[in-house]
Design a protein around this motif. Structure first.
Motif, short mmCIF file in Angstrom:
data_model
loop_
_atom_site.label_atom_id
_atom_site.label_comp_id
_atom_site.label_asym_id
_atom_site.label_seq_id
_atom_site.Cartn_x
_atom_site.Cartn_y
_atom_site.Cartn_z
N ALA A 77 -9.80 -2.22 10.47
CA ALA A 77 -9.16 -1.30 9.52
C ALA A 77 -10.08 -0.13 9.18
CB ALA A 77 -8.76 -2.05 8.26
N LEU A 100 -5.98 5.84 -2.61
CA LEU A 100 -7.09 4.89 -2.83
C LEU A 100 -6.87 3.57 -2.08
CD1 LEU A 100 -7.96 5.44 -6.59
CD2 LEU A 100 -9.55 5.61 -4.68
N LEU A 101 -5.59 3.25 -1.79
CA LEU A 101 -5.34 2.06 -0.98
C LEU A 101 -6.10 2.14 0.35
CD1 LEU A 101 -1.50 1.37 -1.39
CD2 LEU A 101 -3.40 0.08 -2.38
N GLY A 102 -6.22 3.37 0.86
CA GLY A 102 -6.92 3.56 2.12
C GLY A 102 -8.39 3.19 2.07
N MET A 104 -9.54 0.52 0.80
CA MET A 104 -9.68 -0.93 0.72
C MET A 104 -10.57 -1.55 1.80
SD MET A 104 -6.49 -3.31 -0.25
CE MET A 104 -6.02 -2.51 -1.74
N PRO A 105 -10.44 -1.13 3.06
CA PRO A 105 -11.30 -1.76 4.07
C PRO A 105 -12.79 -1.47 3.86
CG PRO A 105 -9.50 -0.52 5.10
CD PRO A 105 -9.49 -0.18 3.64
N GLN A 157 -9.10 6.26 4.75
CA GLN A 157 -9.67 5.13 5.48
C GLN A 157 -10.85 5.58 6.35
OE1 GLN A 157 -5.85 3.14 6.51
NE2 GLN A 157 -7.11 1.67 7.62
N ARG B 221 -7.32 -6.79 -6.63
CA ARG B 221 -7.12 -5.54 -5.92
C ARG B 221 -6.39 -5.77 -4.59
NH1 ARG B 221 -6.42 -0.35 -5.27
NH2 ARG B 221 -7.71 0.67 -3.72
N ASP B 224 -2.75 -5.21 -4.41
CA ASP B 224 -2.27 -3.83 -4.26
C ASP B 224 -1.91 -3.52 -2.82
OD1 ASP B 224 -2.88 -3.68 -6.90
OD2 ASP B 224 -4.58 -2.33 -6.70
N ALA B 225 -2.58 -4.19 -1.88
CA ALA B 225 -2.36 -3.90 -0.46
C ALA B 225 -0.94 -4.22 -0.02
CB ALA B 225 -3.35 -4.68 0.41
N HIS B 232 1.63 -2.66 6.53
CA HIS B 232 0.65 -1.77 5.94
C HIS B 232 -0.54 -2.56 5.42
CE1 HIS B 232 -0.86 1.05 2.73
NE2 HIS B 232 -0.91 1.78 3.81
N ALA B 234 -1.62 -5.29 6.64
CA ALA B 234 -2.40 -5.69 7.81
C ALA B 234 -3.26 -4.54 8.29
CB ALA B 234 -1.46 -6.15 8.93
N SER B 235 -2.72 -3.31 8.24
CA SER B 235 -3.50 -2.16 8.73
C SER B 235 -4.64 -1.83 7.77
CB SER B 235 -2.60 -0.94 8.95
OG SER B 235 -2.24 -0.37 7.71
N LEU B 236 -4.61 -2.40 6.56
CA LEU B 236 -5.73 -2.22 5.62
C LEU B 236 -6.74 -3.36 5.73
CD1 LEU B 236 -3.81 -0.98 2.46
CD2 LEU B 236 -5.19 0.38 4.04
N GLY B 237 -6.53 -4.23 6.71
CA GLY B 237 -7.52 -5.29 6.94
C GLY B 237 -7.22 -6.58 6.21
#
Lengths: 258, 340
Positions: A77, A100-102, A104-105, A157, B221, B224-225, B232, B234-237
């Motif tokens: 990610a 901000l969700l971006g 997260m990784p 991200q 947190r 939130d994903a 989506h 999954a694409s954030l890890g």
């Protein structure tokens, strides 16, 4: 071994139906690659394979020469960001929160948002031309505005590869052009951009094109070599003309019913 | 900027709720038969913790320390736990109507508990209740998936079907086995009551809070994903399937623990997260801890009303939460229609 994304003998079956019949595709590490093909040709399926979110039935996807699925989820990610078609949310998130969700990784176990995270998210909104809506509710925006915010979230991200599924879907001509121009400028800045495009008139913005037909790769390479009138005519069953666009000089595809 | 304004609101909300909890809790202990004051209550608590001397008669002391204090603590724990369960379920199922009661978990937990209590199955009560809750969850999700595309309304309908069925089985077992006066007691428990809560229930519910809710709040947190769906996430890890299973399993376990103590208390898990979201916004970092605080207060107040409103008779607290919660549920439905 070249960088970027490479698929080898990629086969995907869904409920026993073969969607992709052994795709060998090298997405160059630089530039904007357009994935084109008729409806049902397997564009979205191939795209989801390139993001690593779904596993193939057989075959492999390589990222910079290594197996994509051997990477941890978070590591993947951090390198590949995805903009899916039309995602909606029940939640009343602001655009800054979406961006901000971006982050997260990149965040630790507890997921605390640092000053740096905020700065990157704000820069991403800025880059996508969406900073004016930072504090507005995502749900209140128009389709084109949402697309910018979602692009910003994927930029937050800080990926080396950006994968988009029909990013101009449901956008008007102006918003479509702004989106593709933004992708163009990202590609020029060194991000590997892969986008499924249903609109052939936008394919001229790409450096490379992969043309899918019935789950097979019909052709791949520099845009001018792949998108010939004969090939488009054969794959889409239309009459086609390819030539420089009178307004921009870019490669332009014109089609008509046979 | 609005973000900082919201942050200030969240901070003020957290402080107000944190201060209100002990004040209201003391008030709840004071209220009722026996003429007590705030000072008496704290002096008594102090005396039991080894600070100062007892000020009350042994009977009054018993009322405070053996009945009201544990009951208040259990009410806070149950309310907090239910609110967090509801918020988590709403998030991972992307269903604003999800809560342990509406999706049948509470009915399943009741059935499990009744099986253990009345059929003499040698399993600890909370474990039996957890097994029932997990079974109900699996049935609801299975049924909702079988109907077709999973929508919030369909999930609630599936939950209704499951909870009606499990409720009927529970009633059947009760009619079959219970005799005399205990029938009344069991009925009260089924509607949700904290009347029987003593210190063992305090330990059990607070252990559930510490072991299950605290870790969920810490990794809030990640919830939130799920805002834009599984792909989506999954694409954030995030591993959406595994994360969802883990969190739903945790809510089923917590529901089992709570129901084994209180019976099934409805609507706290549904309404409190929605109300708190108005203050905090959708981010789970702020939502979960504030929902826990607010849920504790809501059930504390509801239980105190249930205990004192018709003194010396006592209502099951589930009736109070349903009287207030069901209209609020209708409001949420109306809002949903407008946005959809």
């Amino acid at each position: 071994m070249s960088g970027g994304l490479v698929t080898q003998g990629l086969v995907v079956e869904v409920d026993g139906t073969r969607i992709l019949h052994g795709i060998d595709l090298a997405v160059p590490a630089t530039g904007l690659t357009g994935l084109v093909g008729p409806n049902g040709s397997g564009k979205s399926t191939l795209l989801r394979q390139l993001t690593g979110v779904e596993s193939p039935t057989s075959g492999t996807v390589l990222l910079d020469g290594g197996d994509l699925h051997a990477l941890g989820r978070r590591e993947r990610a951090r390198r590949i960001a995805v903009v899916e078609q039309e995602a909606a949310s029940e939640l009343a998130l602001t655009c800054l929160e979406v961006a901000l969700l971006g982050r997260m990784p990149h965040q630790g176990f507890l997921g605390s948002t640092s000053r740096e995270d905020r700065r990157v998210a704000e820069d991403a909104l800025d880059r996508a031309g969406a900073s004016a809506w930072a504090d507005r509710s995502f749900a209140s925006l128009s389709g084109g505005e949402r697309q910018r915010v979602r692009l910003a979230a994927s930029l937050a991200q800080e990926p080396s590869i950006l994968v988009l599924d029909e990013p101009t879907n449901h956008l008007d001509v102006r918003a479509s052009l702004e989106t593709i121009a933004l992708l163009r400028s990202l590609a020029d800045d060194g991000v590997t951009v892969v986008a499924a495009l249903h609109d052939l008139t936008l394919a001229g913005w790409a450096d490379h094109v992969a043309l899918l037909a019935d789950g097979r790769l019909a052709a791949a390479g520099p845009v001018a070599e792949v998108l010939t009138a004969e090939r488009i005519a054969a794959v889409y069953d239309v009459r086609a003309h390819v030539g420089p666009d009178p307004l921009t000089g870019r490669l332009a595809v014109t089609v008509a019913l046979p | 900027m609005r973000m900082t304004a919201r942050r200030r609101r969240v901070a003020i909300g957290a402080i107000v709720l944190s201060v209100a909890t002990p004040v209201l809790a003391t008030f709840a202990v004071v209220l009722g038969a026996a003429d007590l004051s705030f000072g008496d209550v704290w002096a008594t608590i102090g005396a039991h913790l080894g600070i100062g001397q007892p000020v009350l008669t042994p009977i009054e002391d018993g009322i405070v320390w053996q009945r009201r204090v544990p009951r208040v603590l259990v009410a806070i724990a149950c309310g907090a736990g239910l609110a967090v369960c509801g918020a988590v379920m709403q998030s991972v199922t992307r269903n604003p109507l999800a809560d342990p009661y509406l999706l049948g978990l509470s009915s399943g937990a009741s059935l499990g508990a009744v099986c253990a209590l009345l059929l003499g199955i040698a399993v600890p009560l909370p474990i039996a209740a957890f097994a029932g809750a997990a079974l109900a969850l699996a049935m609801t999700v299975g049924l909702a998936t079988a109907i077709g595309q999973v929508t919030p309304t369909r999930t609630v309908l599936a939950g209704l079907a499951v909870s009606s069925m499990l409720g009927a089985v529970t009633s059947l077992i009760i009619f079959w086995t219970v005799t005399g006066d205990s029938y009344r007691e069991i009925l009260g428990w089924l509607m949700g009551t904290l009347a029987a809560a003593r210190w063992p229930a305090v330990w059990l519910t607070w252990a559930g809070l510490v072991v299950i809710v605290v870790p969920i709040v810490l990794v809030a947190r990640r919830l939130d994903a799920f805002a834009f769906g599984d792909r989506h996430a999954a694409s954030l890890g995030i591993h959406p399937g595994r994360t969802r299973l883990l969190l739903l399993g945790a809510t089923a376990l917590l529901t089992g623990i709570l129901v084994s103590v209180s019976g099934s208390i409805g609507f706290v898990g549904l309404i409190v997260p929605h109300a708190v979201r108005l203050l905090t916004g959708p981010g789970h970092r702020a939502l979960l801890p504030l929902a826990a605080l607010a849920g504790g207060i809501v059930l504390l107040v509801a239980d105190t009303l249930a205990r004192t409103a018709f003194e010396p008779r006592e209502l099951p607290v589930g009736i109070v939460t349903a009287l207030v919660g069901a209209p609020a549920f209708a409001l949420i439905l109306l809002r949903q229609r407008r946005s959809a």
